[in-house]
Enzyme design. Structure first.
Site, PDB file in Angstrom:
ATOM      1  N   CYS A  16       0.835  -1.153   0.031  1.00  0.00           N
ATOM      2  CA  CYS A  16      -0.105   0.124   0.011  1.00  0.00           C
ATOM      3  C   CYS A  16       0.944   1.298  -0.032  1.00  0.00           C
ATOM      4  O   CYS A  16       2.180   1.027  -0.035  1.00  0.00           O
ATOM      5  CB  CYS A  16      -1.109  -0.071   1.197  1.00  0.00           C
ATOM      6  SG  CYS A  16      -0.472   0.466   2.909  1.00  0.00           S
TER       7      CYS A  16
ATOM      8  N   HIS B 272      14.373 -15.164  10.856  1.00  0.00           N
ATOM      9  CA  HIS B 272      14.120 -15.345  12.491  1.00  0.00           C
ATOM     10  C   HIS B 272      12.772 -15.487  12.913  1.00  0.00           C
ATOM     11  O   HIS B 272      12.442 -16.031  13.828  1.00  0.00           O
ATOM     12  CB  HIS B 272      14.771 -14.263  13.347  1.00  0.00           C
ATOM     13  CG  HIS B 272      16.172 -14.281  13.386  1.00  0.00           C
ATOM     14  ND1 HIS B 272      16.867 -13.703  14.106  1.00  0.00           N
ATOM     15  CD2 HIS B 272      17.189 -15.197  12.957  1.00  0.00           C
ATOM     16  CE1 HIS B 272      18.237 -13.725  14.150  1.00  0.00           C
ATOM     17  NE2 HIS B 272      18.230 -15.012  13.195  1.00  0.00           N
TER      18      HIS B 272
END
Length: 149
Positions: A68, A101
């Site tokens: 966006c 991670h």
């Protein structure tokens, strides 16, 4: 080896960057599933985050890309879905770490805040980086558990 699929969606603020990145997918070894929007008319970003969340849940795509204007609204909307781990990133390091991670399954970019070459690098790194697992797997499992409560 089966070609993997990336679902892509954006609002009007991300259409140009989505179109640019979609054109790069085959060169990265991925197939694109474009969920819209398809033009510059104003649309609501939560609708496109929902389309992408549904596509991932249904197994229609392996990973997702949302865009966006700033990346903020659409990432908030996407993360309302328990199975989504959407990460708004601004550089290759963030793209690498969100996969390594956090096992992010959706890359979020700001169509008005990131340049095309940095965006291309983010996408490439995101798609190439596997989840490290290990101590991070417990934390990612906690995210899923909390999302279901």
């Amino acid at each position: 080896m089966t070609q993997r699929t990336l679902a892509l969606a954006s609002d009007h603020g991300g259409i140009e960057l989505k179109t640019l990145l979609a054109a790069d997918l085959s060169g990265l070894g991925w197939r694109g599933l474009d969920l819209g929007t398809d033009g510059p008319a104003s649309v609501d970003y939560p609708d496109f985050a929902l389309k992408l969340a549904r596509a991932l849940k249904a197994g229609e795509a392996d990973l997702g890309l949302l865009i966006c204007g700033s990346g903020i609204g659409i990432s908030i909307a996407a993360n309302r879905h328990a199975h989504i781990r959407a990460a708004l990133v601004h550089d290759g390091y963030g793209a690498r770490m969100c996969r390594l991670h956090n096992d992010a399954n959706v890359l979020v970019l700001g169509g008005r805040t990131i340049g095309p070459e940095v965006a291309r690098d983010c996408l490439r790194v995101f798609l190439e980086t596997p989840f490290e697992g290990g101590r991070h797997a417990r934390r990612v499992a906690m995210l899923s558990e909390y999302g279901e409560k």
